[in-house]
Design a protein around this motif. Structure first.
Motif, PDB file in Angstrom:
ATOM      1  N   GLU A   1       4.286  -1.322   1.631  1.00 30.61           N
ATOM      2  CA  GLU A   1       5.299  -0.272   1.758  1.00 30.61           C
ATOM      3  C   GLU A   1       5.354   0.620   0.516  1.00 30.61           C
ATOM      4  N   ILE A   2       5.286   0.028  -0.665  1.00 30.52           N
ATOM      5  CA  ILE A   2       5.300   0.849  -1.876  1.00 30.52           C
ATOM      6  C   ILE A   2       3.992   1.619  -2.016  1.00 30.52           C
ATOM      7  N   GLN A   3       2.897   1.051  -1.527  1.00 29.86           N
ATOM      8  CA  GLN A   3       1.632   1.787  -1.521  1.00 29.86           C
ATOM      9  C   GLN A   3       1.752   3.053  -0.678  1.00 29.86           C
ATOM     10  N   LYS A   4       2.396   2.937   0.476  1.00 30.85           N
ATOM     11  CA  LYS A   4       2.565   4.101   1.355  1.00 30.85           C
ATOM     12  C   LYS A   4       3.417   5.180   0.685  1.00 30.85           C
ATOM     13  N   VAL A   5       4.478   4.765   0.009  1.00 30.13           N
ATOM     14  CA  VAL A   5       5.328   5.730  -0.702  1.00 30.13           C
ATOM     15  C   VAL A   5       4.514   6.438  -1.775  1.00 30.13           C
ATOM     16  N   SER A   6       3.769   5.665  -2.553  1.00 32.89           N
ATOM     17  CA  SER A   6       2.958   6.232  -3.629  1.00 32.89           C
ATOM     18  C   SER A   6       1.919   7.207  -3.068  1.00 32.89           C
ATOM     19  N   LEU A   7       1.245   6.811  -1.985  1.00 32.90           N
ATOM     20  CA  LEU A   7       0.235   7.673  -1.374  1.00 32.90           C
ATOM     21  C   LEU A   7       0.843   9.002  -0.945  1.00 32.90           C
TER      22      LEU A   7
END
Length: 266
Positions: A111-117
């Motif tokens: 989930e944090i990867q998606k936000v960062s992306l």
């Protein structure tokens, strides 16, 4: 008689990694001697950006990019669009990333990867600089987020070290993005990856080392370095049925089109 060396670009390497600390000038010199005229060194954590920038400033042939690697997204402060836009003002800052999704090693931080992306995509849209994507075992989510971003506002992108499936390759190509060929494509068991590349348009292909990782034969299992871009390009030329010189010229033209700040007009 001097041997003609096709001119080529290493679109993705990590020259700030400890593997190169003791001999960085020699590594850059070997790359140039092998016909690698330019290199893009990639910062994977923003706290390392000053050191990566210093390498680009030290060597005329080296450019750089910066972002938060997906495997580090849960360990690092969440990047802001403003931070990335500010970094992009440097004359040798040519791309955003690497960013992306990695569900092989760090699925728990998806989930944090998606936000960062999504933040990196917004910075790419704002600056006009290309996004540099790392994707591993996240094809469906990656395709959805890249498509969602393009529908909101156009941007450019390269799928770095592409080793995902046919569907994600087709999505990337349909969005106008590029696929980058690394040492993975040279491995004997990577026939499926070579097939995917062979079906892609030549004008969407880049080459890279991702050094110090993924050294192509005959160096597999040892440290990779930008000079070995030519070994991957040789395999790429075979995949496309071209001479090395023609493949090198095509991928260099592609690099100049995508990484427009990296001196291609010189």
């Amino acid at each position: 008689m001097t041997e003609f060396l096709p001119q080529i670009v290493d679109s993705h390497c990590h020259l700030d990694f400890p593997d190169f600390a003791e001999e960085l000038p020699e590594v850059v010199a070997r790359a140039q001697a092998a016909g690698v005229t330019r290199m893009v060194t990639i910062c994977t954590r923003l706290r390392s950006e000053p050191a990566v920038r210093a390498i680009a400033e030290r060597f005329d042939c080296v450019y750089y990019a910066a972002g938060t690697h997906p495997m580090s997204a849960h360990e690092e402060p969440l990047v802001t669009v403003e931070e990335l836009v500010a970094l992009a003002k440097h004359p040798k800052f040519v791309g955003l990333g690497e960013t992306g999704l990695d569900y092989h090693y760090t699925a728990e931080s998806a989930e944090i990867q998606k936000v960062s992306l999504r933040l990196h995509i917004e910075a790419a849209q704002e600056t006009g600089l290309p996004l540099i994507i790392h994707s591993r075992e996240a094809d469906d989510d990656m395709a959805a987020i890249l498509t969602e971003g393009m529908k909101a506002r156009p941007y450019s992108c390269v799928m770095h070290c592409f080793s995902s499936g046919e569907a994600l390759a087709r999505t990337a190509i349909d969005l106008g993005f590029y696929l980058s060929m690394s040492g993975v494509a040279t491995f004997p068991k990577s026939g499926e990856i070579r097939e995917i590349f062979s079906r892609a348009p030549l004008d969407r292909i880049l080459v890279e080392t991702d050094s110090p990782y993924l050294a192509p034969p005959p160096h597999r299992g040892r440290r990779n370095e930008p000079a070995y871009t030519a070994l991957t390009a040789k395999v790429g030329a075979e995949v496309f049925g071209l001479s090395l010189a023609d493949f090198a010229a095509a991928t260099t033209a592609n690099f100049d089109r995508l990484f427009w700040k990296a001196g291609g007009a010189k």
